[in-house]
Design a protein around this motif. Sequence first.
Motif, PDB file in Angstrom:
ATOM      1  N   ALA A 558       0.862  -1.181   0.000  1.00 28.02           N
ATOM      2  CA  ALA A 558       0.000   0.000   0.000  1.00 28.02           C
ATOM      3  C   ALA A 558       0.904   1.239   0.000  1.00 28.02           C
ATOM      4  CB  ALA A 558      -0.891  -0.018   1.232  1.00 28.02           C
ATOM      5  N   PRO A 559       0.466   2.305  -0.608  1.00 26.12           N
ATOM      6  CA  PRO A 559      -0.873   2.581  -1.135  1.00 26.12           C
ATOM      7  C   PRO A 559      -1.056   2.197  -2.599  1.00 26.12           C
ATOM      8  CG  PRO A 559       0.444   4.560  -1.264  1.00 26.12           C
ATOM      9  CD  PRO A 559       1.331   3.515  -0.647  1.00 26.12           C
ATOM     10  N   LEU A 560      -0.129   1.395  -3.143  1.00 24.66           N
ATOM     11  CA  LEU A 560      -0.222   1.010  -4.550  1.00 24.66           C
ATOM     12  C   LEU A 560      -1.043  -0.261  -4.703  1.00 24.66           C
ATOM     13  CD1 LEU A 560       3.480   1.674  -5.647  1.00 24.66           C
ATOM     14  CD2 LEU A 560       1.496   3.211  -5.818  1.00 24.66           C
ATOM     15  N   GLY A 561      -1.542  -0.458  -5.910  1.00 21.20           N
ATOM     16  CA  GLY A 561      -2.299  -1.657  -6.230  1.00 21.20           C
ATOM     17  C   GLY A 561      -2.334  -1.837  -7.738  1.00 21.20           C
ATOM     18  N   ILE A 562      -3.048  -2.856  -8.184  1.00 23.71           N
ATOM     19  CA  ILE A 562      -3.190  -3.120  -9.621  1.00 23.71           C
ATOM     20  C   ILE A 562      -4.646  -2.872 -10.014  1.00 23.71           C
ATOM     21  CG2 ILE A 562      -3.146  -4.903 -11.415  1.00 23.71           C
ATOM     22  CD1 ILE A 562      -0.395  -4.029 -10.715  1.00 23.71           C
ATOM     23  N   GLY A 563      -4.802  -2.054 -11.049  1.00 25.01           N
ATOM     24  CA  GLY A 563      -6.117  -1.795 -11.607  1.00 25.01           C
ATOM     25  C   GLY A 563      -6.052  -1.907 -13.113  1.00 25.01           C
ATOM     26  N   THR A 564      -6.910  -1.165 -13.804  1.00 26.10           N
ATOM     27  CA  THR A 564      -6.950  -1.184 -15.260  1.00 26.10           C
ATOM     28  C   THR A 564      -6.595   0.195 -15.788  1.00 26.10           C
ATOM     29  OG1 THR A 564      -8.643  -2.916 -15.267  1.00 26.10           O
ATOM     30  CG2 THR A 564      -8.378  -1.631 -17.294  1.00 26.10           C
ATOM     31  N   LEU A 565      -5.611   0.254 -16.684  1.00 27.67           N
ATOM     32  CA  LEU A 565      -5.163   1.515 -17.266  1.00 27.67           C
ATOM     33  C   LEU A 565      -5.545   1.581 -18.731  1.00 27.67           C
ATOM     34  CD1 LEU A 565      -1.510   1.866 -15.859  1.00 27.67           C
ATOM     35  CD2 LEU A 565      -3.669   2.599 -14.824  1.00 27.67           C
ATOM     36  N   GLU A 566      -5.830   2.791 -19.175  1.00 21.87           N
ATOM     37  CA  GLU A 566      -6.094   3.022 -20.590  1.00 21.87           C
ATOM     38  C   GLU A 566      -4.817   3.534 -21.245  1.00 21.87           C
ATOM     39  OE1 GLU A 566      -8.687   6.012 -23.406  1.00 21.87           O
ATOM     40  OE2 GLU A 566      -9.578   5.349 -21.506  1.00 21.87           O
ATOM     41  N   LEU A 567      -4.446   2.917 -22.360  1.00 19.16           N
ATOM     42  CA  LEU A 567      -3.234   3.297 -23.068  1.00 19.16           C
ATOM     43  C   LEU A 567      -3.541   4.333 -24.153  1.00 19.16           C
ATOM     44  CD1 LEU A 567      -1.526  -0.191 -23.486  1.00 19.16           C
ATOM     45  CD2 LEU A 567      -1.298   1.459 -21.615  1.00 19.16           C
ATOM     46  N   GLY A 570      -5.922   3.521 -26.899  1.00 19.40           N
ATOM     47  CA  GLY A 570      -7.298   3.228 -26.527  1.00 19.40           C
ATOM     48  C   GLY A 570      -7.509   1.861 -25.911  1.00 19.40           C
ATOM     49  N   SER A 571      -6.505   0.995 -25.957  1.00 20.96           N
ATOM     50  CA  SER A 571      -6.641  -0.331 -25.351  1.00 20.96           C
ATOM     51  C   SER A 571      -6.449  -0.235 -23.842  1.00 20.96           C
ATOM     52  CB  SER A 571      -5.614  -1.297 -25.952  1.00 20.96           C
ATOM     53  OG  SER A 571      -4.293  -0.880 -25.659  1.00 20.96           O
ATOM     54  N   SER A 572      -6.828  -1.305 -23.151  1.00 13.55           N
ATOM     55  CA  SER A 572      -6.721  -1.338 -21.691  1.00 13.55           C
ATOM     56  C   SER A 572      -5.853  -2.508 -21.250  1.00 13.55           C
ATOM     57  CB  SER A 572      -8.104  -1.466 -21.054  1.00 13.55           C
ATOM     58  OG  SER A 572      -8.893  -0.331 -21.350  1.00 13.55           O
ATOM     59  N   VAL A 573      -5.064  -2.280 -20.206  1.00 11.67           N
ATOM     60  CA  VAL A 573      -4.225  -3.332 -19.630  1.00 11.67           C
ATOM     61  C   VAL A 573      -4.251  -3.201 -18.118  1.00 11.67           C
ATOM     62  CG1 VAL A 573      -2.656  -3.431 -21.616  1.00 11.67           C
ATOM     63  CG2 VAL A 573      -2.144  -1.901 -19.705  1.00 11.67           C
ATOM     64  N   LYS A 574      -3.766  -4.232 -17.439  1.00 11.69           N
ATOM     65  CA  LYS A 574      -3.575  -4.135 -16.003  1.00 11.69           C
ATOM     66  C   LYS A 574      -2.361  -3.246 -15.723  1.00 11.69           C
ATOM     67  CE  LYS A 574      -7.036  -6.683 -15.075  1.00 11.69           C
ATOM     68  NZ  LYS A 574      -8.266  -6.006 -14.560  1.00 11.69           N
ATOM     69  N   GLY A 575      -2.433  -2.478 -14.641  1.00 10.25           N
ATOM     70  CA  GLY A 575      -1.317  -1.596 -14.337  1.00 10.25           C
ATOM     71  C   GLY A 575      -1.421  -0.999 -12.952  1.00 10.25           C
ATOM     72  N   PHE A 576      -0.367  -0.273 -12.553  1.00 12.50           N
ATOM     73  CA  PHE A 576      -0.287   0.288 -11.208  1.00 12.50           C
ATOM     74  C   PHE A 576      -1.232   1.479 -11.043  1.00 12.50           C
ATOM     75  CE2 PHE A 576       3.455  -2.277 -11.032  1.00 12.50           C
ATOM     76  CZ  PHE A 576       3.667  -2.515  -9.675  1.00 12.50           C
ATOM     77  N   ILE A 577      -1.939   1.482  -9.924  1.00 14.41           N
ATOM     78  CA  ILE A 577      -2.772   2.610  -9.521  1.00 14.41           C
ATOM     79  C   ILE A 577      -2.441   2.948  -8.066  1.00 14.41           C
ATOM     80  CG2 ILE A 577      -4.652   2.086 -11.137  1.00 14.41           C
ATOM     81  CD1 ILE A 577      -6.127   0.756  -8.815  1.00 14.41           C
ATOM     82  N   CYS A 578      -2.933   4.073  -7.586  1.00 12.17           N
ATOM     83  CA  CYS A 578      -2.585   4.549  -6.247  1.00 12.17           C
ATOM     84  C   CYS A 578      -3.835   4.974  -5.488  1.00 12.17           C
ATOM     85  CB  CYS A 578      -1.617   5.732  -6.373  1.00 12.17           C
ATOM     86  SG  CYS A 578      -1.024   6.374  -4.797  1.00 12.17           S
ATOM     87  N   GLU A 579      -3.856   4.682  -4.177  1.00 17.78           N
ATOM     88  CA  GLU A 579      -4.961   5.106  -3.332  1.00 17.78           C
ATOM     89  C   GLU A 579      -4.915   6.637  -3.171  1.00 17.78           C
ATOM     90  OE1 GLU A 579      -4.508   3.007   0.310  1.00 17.78           O
ATOM     91  OE2 GLU A 579      -4.784   1.021  -0.601  1.00 17.78           O
TER      92      GLU A 579
END
Length: 605
Positions: A558-567, A570-579
Amino acid sequence: MTLTWSLFQGYTLTQWREYYAAQPERISDIFDAFTREQNNDDCAWICRADNAALSAQITALQTALRQGEKTLADFPLYGVPFAVKDNIDVAGMPTTAACPAFRYLPDHDATVVARLKAAGAIVVGKTNLDQFATGLVGTRSPYGAVPNTFNPDYVSGGSSSGSASVVARGLVAFALGTDTAGSGRVPAGFNNIIGLKPTKGWLSTRGVVPACRLNDCVSIFALTVADAWSVATLAGGYDAADPYSRQHPHTAPARFTDAPRIAVPDRLEFFGDAQSEAAFSRSLAQLEAMGATLEHIDFSAFSELAAQLYSGAWVAERTVAVGKMLARDPDEMDPTVRGIVAGGLNYSACDAWQAEYTRAGLARRIQQQLARYDALVVPTSPTIRTLHEMAQEPVRYNSQFGTYTNFTNLADLSALALPAGFRADGLPFGITLIAPAWHDLALSAFGVRWQQAQSLPPGATEKPLAPQTRPEIGKDHVRVAVVGAHLRGQPLNHQLTTRDARFVCETTTGDGYRLYALANTTPPKPGLVRSDEGQPIALELWDIPLARFGEFVAEIPAPLGIGTLELADGSSVKGFICEPQALNHATDITSWGGWKAWLARHHRA
């Protein structure tokens, strides 16, 4: 214009799809032309599909389209002609295993055939083979010795001789073979085509006449690596009705490393064939030119294991497979095949268990050696022989062909046979890349690169090599975007590389993101968040094996996690997100465009 089958010889899967895209109904005209142009003197075939068999397959596809049950997109192999080695069952067509006295008429397709038909492909015939798939030569058949497609004085290689021949001449887009000791690779090497020998258990062997059940694989012949891979993915998959089918473990890398390390045998034997030796030396130089590092390894375990297949109790597995035929009608068998199969009667159950212990020990040594490398490269065959030579020394020369193939299935490895240019006498030469089980995708991805770099006309078609795309990852891998400490050269990148993740490319997010330098993190890390007032942020894409993805995520604090990012595309991949709460004491570094740019400016300041 009157259609002729010859117009379509050498088509790749992509070209077949393009041809049918506008007018799927063309399929009937194509196969009418096929039946008109049949050559009954072609010993590569044992049985051709007649009009009724072709019409039944075509009608099933057209009915599904007309009734709206399916669209063309549901049939990735719509109307693509393929051939099947005659030890693999096709419903309604006889299976002989190149022994007329063994002939039977199956009611059901083999699993691999059924899956390819379901994808829209059309079976056009059954192909010749070394009887009971016992041989690497292509001469041990009462239906005739299949000649080499470049020089008919030479052997085609076996046992999948007919399948390799019809692919090399462009008569079909792909063909099924089998590979126990090299039968899906040697004929590929001798005929300038691709031979994909998949991991044991990936393609079901239900509906295949066994040679050695513990080591049998259904193999793929094609003109391009991309086509071989596409066919394998459609034909493969777990089959609960096959006791030797295996679930994919989702642990293998998607590609070789950026600078591949490739092992080479420390002792190379070409049996006096200077032309093949020179061709292999050229291939090694070409691998180095592609950025590979070559390292010689002790090949003794490989050679010892290769010898086990025919010189030990393992031959008794062939006796088990065709023992009834041997007991009932031995005179109906090819004399060389009969002699090999009968040899299994000389071994006891104790010999068989000891052979398994020996195999396991040698296989473990081999797997430990290969763990340090992306692949092993070997000549597909160290030499080639004329039909006359083979008649004089059928066993000895066959054994020579298996020098670099016999160990592969015993050690549970995957393999890809690739064209590698021509010898001084005009005959094809091939190399084979060998890797651990389930590394089929990585082999194929590099194989596409190799074939494009060689740019040889595929098979004997004399047509230019069609463009290929690198095989895409599927359900066995997860594409992950990293923006900070996991980037190349950063302190946590090892959390990817030690899990066999492979770098894909550098790119950016879409416009709607902001990047922050988080406070009190060790090592320093950024936080990426969505924002209506954002901009593109630099990132890297990595492909990580699915089974290793959970381990990777578990290490993210924490505070990082894995979510979905838009490239950016226009495609989407899993990637790092932050609280969001972590941003209260963070520094907004969005304007730097990425973590590495900010670090460089930050350190200079």
